[in-house]
Design a protein around this motif. Structure first.
Motif, PDB file in Angstrom:
ATOM      1  N   ILE A   1       4.148  15.476   9.703  1.00  0.00           N
ATOM      2  CA  ILE A   1       3.792  14.077   9.440  1.00  0.00           C
ATOM      3  C   ILE A   1       4.637  13.532   8.304  1.00  0.00           C
ATOM      4  O   ILE A   1       5.186  12.422   8.386  1.00  0.00           O
ATOM      5  CB  ILE A   1       2.290  13.937   9.137  1.00  0.00           C
ATOM      6  N   GLY A   2       4.784  14.315   7.244  1.00  0.00           N
ATOM      7  CA  GLY A   2       5.639  13.904   6.140  1.00  0.00           C
ATOM      8  C   GLY A   2       7.075  13.715   6.595  1.00  0.00           C
ATOM      9  O   GLY A   2       7.753  12.774   6.174  1.00  0.00           O
ATOM     10  N   ALA A   3       7.550  14.607   7.477  1.00  0.00           N
ATOM     11  CA  ALA A   3       8.914  14.492   7.996  1.00  0.00           C
ATOM     12  C   ALA A   3       9.089  13.199   8.786  1.00  0.00           C
ATOM     13  O   ALA A   3      10.115  12.510   8.663  1.00  0.00           O
ATOM     14  CB  ALA A   3       9.251  15.697   8.865  1.00  0.00           C
ATOM     15  N   GLU A   4       8.095  12.849   9.588  1.00  0.00           N
ATOM     16  CA  GLU A   4       8.176  11.598  10.359  1.00  0.00           C
ATOM     17  C   GLU A   4       8.179  10.388   9.434  1.00  0.00           C
ATOM     18  O   GLU A   4       8.972   9.462   9.605  1.00  0.00           O
ATOM     19  CB  GLU A   4       7.016  11.502  11.346  1.00  0.00           C
ATOM     20  N   LEU A   5       7.292  10.395   8.458  1.00  0.00           N
ATOM     21  CA  LEU A   5       7.199   9.246   7.553  1.00  0.00           C
ATOM     22  C   LEU A   5       8.490   9.049   6.763  1.00  0.00           C
ATOM     23  O   LEU A   5       8.908   7.914   6.509  1.00  0.00           O
ATOM     24  CB  LEU A   5       6.013   9.416   6.605  1.00  0.00           C
ATOM     25  N   THR A   6       9.145  10.145   6.378  1.00  0.00           N
ATOM     26  CA  THR A   6      10.358  10.030   5.581  1.00  0.00           C
ATOM     27  C   THR A   6      11.616   9.896   6.430  1.00  0.00           C
ATOM     28  O   THR A   6      12.726   9.815   5.894  1.00  0.00           O
ATOM     29  CB  THR A   6      10.512  11.235   4.635  1.00  0.00           C
ATOM     30  N   SER A   7      11.467   9.834   7.746  1.00  0.00           N
ATOM     31  CA  SER A   7      12.629   9.650   8.622  1.00  0.00           C
ATOM     32  C   SER A   7      13.134   8.210   8.606  1.00  0.00           C
ATOM     33  O   SER A   7      14.217   7.926   9.095  1.00  0.00           O
ATOM     34  CB  SER A   7      12.279  10.057  10.065  1.00  0.00           C
ATOM     35  N   VAL A   8      12.348   7.312   8.035  1.00  0.00           N
ATOM     36  CA  VAL A   8      12.694   5.893   7.984  1.00  0.00           C
ATOM     37  C   VAL A   8      13.318   5.567   6.631  1.00  0.00           C
ATOM     38  O   VAL A   8      12.727   5.881   5.590  1.00  0.00           O
ATOM     39  CB  VAL A   8      11.438   5.023   8.206  1.00  0.00           C
ATOM     40  N   PRO A   9      14.495   4.951   6.608  1.00  0.00           N
ATOM     41  CA  PRO A   9      15.093   4.555   5.331  1.00  0.00           C
ATOM     42  C   PRO A   9      14.158   3.638   4.543  1.00  0.00           C
ATOM     43  O   PRO A   9      13.506   2.766   5.115  1.00  0.00           O
ATOM     44  CB  PRO A   9      16.366   3.798   5.750  1.00  0.00           C
ATOM     45  N   GLY A  10      14.072   3.873   3.253  1.00  0.00           N
ATOM     46  CA  GLY A  10      13.222   3.041   2.408  1.00  0.00           C
ATOM     47  C   GLY A  10      11.779   3.478   2.356  1.00  0.00           C
ATOM     48  O   GLY A  10      10.935   2.794   1.774  1.00  0.00           O
ATOM     49  N   SER A  11      11.471   4.637   2.944  1.00  0.00           N
ATOM     50  CA  SER A  11      10.070   5.091   2.971  1.00  0.00           C
ATOM     51  C   SER A  11       9.543   5.412   1.582  1.00  0.00           C
ATOM     52  O   SER A  11       8.326   5.494   1.385  1.00  0.00           O
ATOM     53  CB  SER A  11       9.918   6.306   3.881  1.00  0.00           C
ATOM     54  N   SER A  12      10.436   5.569   0.606  1.00  0.00           N
ATOM     55  CA  SER A  12       9.972   5.813  -0.766  1.00  0.00           C
ATOM     56  C   SER A  12       9.208   4.614  -1.324  1.00  0.00           C
ATOM     57  O   SER A  12       8.511   4.738  -2.331  1.00  0.00           O
ATOM     58  CB  SER A  12      11.148   6.155  -1.682  1.00  0.00           C
ATOM     59  N   ASP A  13       9.310   3.467  -0.656  1.00  0.00           N
ATOM     60  CA  ASP A  13       8.543   2.287  -1.082  1.00  0.00           C
ATOM     61  C   ASP A  13       7.038   2.523  -0.948  1.00  0.00           C
ATOM     62  O   ASP A  13       6.260   1.916  -1.682  1.00  0.00           O
ATOM     63  CB  ASP A  13       8.908   1.060  -0.235  1.00  0.00           C
ATOM     64  N   TYR A  14       6.636   3.369  -0.003  1.00  0.00           N
ATOM     65  CA  TYR A  14       5.203   3.522   0.279  1.00  0.00           C
ATOM     66  C   TYR A  14       4.750   4.968   0.441  1.00  0.00           C
ATOM     67  O   TYR A  14       3.561   5.246   0.386  1.00  0.00           O
ATOM     68  CB  TYR A  14       4.836   2.741   1.550  1.00  0.00           C
ATOM     69  N   PHE A  15       5.665   5.900   0.669  1.00  0.00           N
ATOM     70  CA  PHE A  15       5.259   7.299   0.879  1.00  0.00           C
ATOM     71  C   PHE A  15       5.292   8.054  -0.437  1.00  0.00           C
ATOM     72  O   PHE A  15       6.314   8.079  -1.125  1.00  0.00           O
ATOM     73  CB  PHE A  15       6.177   7.974   1.896  1.00  0.00           C
ATOM     74  N   ASP A  16       4.174   8.706  -0.787  1.00  0.00           N
ATOM     75  CA  ASP A  16       4.061   9.411  -2.060  1.00  0.00           C
ATOM     76  C   ASP A  16       4.328  10.908  -1.916  1.00  0.00           C
ATOM     77  O   ASP A  16       5.181  11.457  -2.590  1.00  0.00           O
ATOM     78  CB  ASP A  16       2.674   9.191  -2.662  1.00  0.00           C
TER      79      ASP A  16
ATOM     80  N   THR B   1      -6.011  12.499  -5.456  1.00  0.00           N
ATOM     81  CA  THR B   1      -5.118  13.217  -6.363  1.00  0.00           C
ATOM     82  C   THR B   1      -3.757  12.531  -6.471  1.00  0.00           C
ATOM     83  O   THR B   1      -3.124  12.559  -7.518  1.00  0.00           O
ATOM     84  CB  THR B   1      -4.933  14.685  -5.941  1.00  0.00           C
ATOM     85  N   ALA B   2      -3.301  11.909  -5.382  1.00  0.00           N
ATOM     86  CA  ALA B   2      -2.029  11.180  -5.410  1.00  0.00           C
ATOM     87  C   ALA B   2      -2.209   9.758  -5.922  1.00  0.00           C
ATOM     88  O   ALA B   2      -1.230   9.091  -6.244  1.00  0.00           O
ATOM     89  CB  ALA B   2      -1.411  11.147  -4.008  1.00  0.00           C
ATOM     90  N   ASP B   3      -3.453   9.288  -5.972  1.00  0.00           N
ATOM     91  CA  ASP B   3      -3.765   7.919  -6.393  1.00  0.00           C
ATOM     92  C   ASP B   3      -3.057   6.905  -5.503  1.00  0.00           C
ATOM     93  O   ASP B   3      -2.419   5.955  -5.969  1.00  0.00           O
ATOM     94  CB  ASP B   3      -3.389   7.703  -7.859  1.00  0.00           C
TER      95      ASP B   3
ATOM     96  N   ALA C   1       0.829  -1.202   0.000  1.00  0.00           N
ATOM     97  CA  ALA C   1       0.000   0.000   0.000  1.00  0.00           C
ATOM     98  C   ALA C   1       0.865   1.255   0.000  1.00  0.00           C
ATOM     99  O   ALA C   1       2.058   1.220   0.332  1.00  0.00           O
ATOM    100  CB  ALA C   1      -0.917   0.007   1.225  1.00  0.00           C
ATOM    101  N   THR C   2       0.242   2.374  -0.350  1.00  0.00           N
ATOM    102  CA  THR C   2       0.913   3.663  -0.397  1.00  0.00           C
ATOM    103  C   THR C   2       0.108   4.692   0.377  1.00  0.00           C
ATOM    104  O   THR C   2      -1.095   4.506   0.626  1.00  0.00           O
ATOM    105  CB  THR C   2       1.091   4.137  -1.843  1.00  0.00           C
ATOM    106  N   VAL C   3       0.764   5.810   0.743  1.00  0.00           N
ATOM    107  CA  VAL C   3       0.096   6.834   1.530  1.00  0.00           C
ATOM    108  C   VAL C   3       0.519   8.220   1.076  1.00  0.00           C
ATOM    109  O   VAL C   3       1.666   8.436   0.654  1.00  0.00           O
ATOM    110  CB  VAL C   3       0.380   6.659   3.040  1.00  0.00           C
ATOM    111  N   ALA C   4      -0.412   9.162   1.160  1.00  0.00           N
ATOM    112  CA  ALA C   4      -0.156  10.578   0.932  1.00  0.00           C
ATOM    113  C   ALA C   4      -0.821  11.354   2.060  1.00  0.00           C
ATOM    114  O   ALA C   4      -1.826  10.903   2.629  1.00  0.00           O
ATOM    115  CB  ALA C   4      -0.693  11.025  -0.418  1.00  0.00           C
ATOM    116  N   VAL C   5      -0.285  12.512   2.382  1.00  0.00           N
ATOM    117  CA  VAL C   5      -0.741  13.282   3.542  1.00  0.00           C
ATOM    118  C   VAL C   5      -1.061  14.711   3.136  1.00  0.00           C
ATOM    119  O   VAL C   5      -0.315  15.332   2.368  1.00  0.00           O
ATOM    120  CB  VAL C   5       0.344  13.283   4.642  1.00  0.00           C
ATOM    121  N   ALA C   6      -2.157  15.235   3.670  1.00  0.00           N
ATOM    122  CA  ALA C   6      -2.517  16.642   3.530  1.00  0.00           C
ATOM    123  C   ALA C   6      -2.473  17.270   4.915  1.00  0.00           C
ATOM    124  O   ALA C   6      -3.233  16.871   5.799  1.00  0.00           O
ATOM    125  CB  ALA C   6      -3.905  16.793   2.916  1.00  0.00           C
ATOM    126  N   GLU C   7      -1.569  18.204   5.112  1.00  0.00           N
ATOM    127  CA  GLU C   7      -1.352  18.792   6.430  1.00  0.00           C
ATOM    128  C   GLU C   7      -1.720  20.269   6.438  1.00  0.00           C
ATOM    129  O   GLU C   7      -1.435  20.997   5.497  1.00  0.00           O
ATOM    130  CB  GLU C   7       0.105  18.634   6.846  1.00  0.00           C
TER     131      GLU C   7
END
Length: 198
Positions: free
Chosen positions: A58-73, A116-118, A45-51
């Motif tokens: 929230i985006g900063a937290e999600l991208t703090s993990v290596p490999g987050s490009s696998d699921y974070f849009d 919008t991010a699909d 699954a994938t995720v996008a955030v509207a803040e």
């Protein structure tokens, strides 16, 4: 705390409660983000955030993990009314009648960024971080967190949830609490859908 939902069954099972407990303890954001990454990968699954009030935390937290490009849009910081309308499709009526810090706007933000991010999941967060801007009905610390799921086409399983919270503390503390809560709510919904599918 009030909750509103359309579509699927209520959230709030044991998995969501466990996630909520983690979110309320300082220093647990990293643990939640790691669990989120694993859950999203497991579900492909994938995720996008509207803040709004969280301003990108929230985006900063999600991208703090290596490999987050696998699921974070993406994370869109849609602070102004026009940004919410133009980038997320939040309706003028919802903003005019209920204001930016409201259940319908959080729901439309979550659905809008998901669509919008699909992506599989969308998260929308809007609130009053303070120190000013609060009212009797919507005091400082009020935050709405929306989570929207895109089920497979034809399954009629897509839905969106919204939860209302009131956090104590200064501006930074409210923003941090809102970001942690959004991560926990997302994790709870992912686990709920996984349990249903399994």
């Amino acid at each position: 705390m009030a909750s509103n939902q359309d579509g699927a069954a209520e959230s709030g099972d044991d998995a969501a409660d466990e996630s909520a407990a983690h979110a309320d303890r300082p220093g647990e954001a990293a643990t939640i983000v790691q669990r989120l990454g694993a859950a999203l990968r497991d579900a492909d699954a994938t995720v996008a955030v509207a803040e709004s009030c969280t301003g990108g935390l929230i985006g900063a937290e999600l991208t703090s993990v290596p490999g987050s490009s696998d699921y974070f849009d993406r994370s869109l910081v849609t602070y102004a009314y026009d940004a919410k309308r133009q980038l997320l499709g939040v309706t003028r009526e919802a903003l005019d009648e209920r204001g930016a810090v409201s259940e319908p706007v959080a729901r439309q933000m979550a659905r809008g960024v998901r669509d919008t991010a699909d992506t599989t999941w969308g998260v929308g967060v809007t609130g009053v971080a303070g120190p000013g801007g609060g009212t009797e009905e919507t005091p400082v610390g009020t935050v709405y967190v929306g989570v929207a799921y895109a089920g497979p086409w034809g399954s009629e399983s897509s839905y969106a949830t919204v939860e209302r919270y009131e956090f104590d503390g200064n501006r930074a503390e409210v923003r941090d609490a809102a970001a942690r809560r959004a991560l926990a709510d997302l994790l709870g919904e992912i686990e709920t859908v996984a349990d249903r599918s399994g």
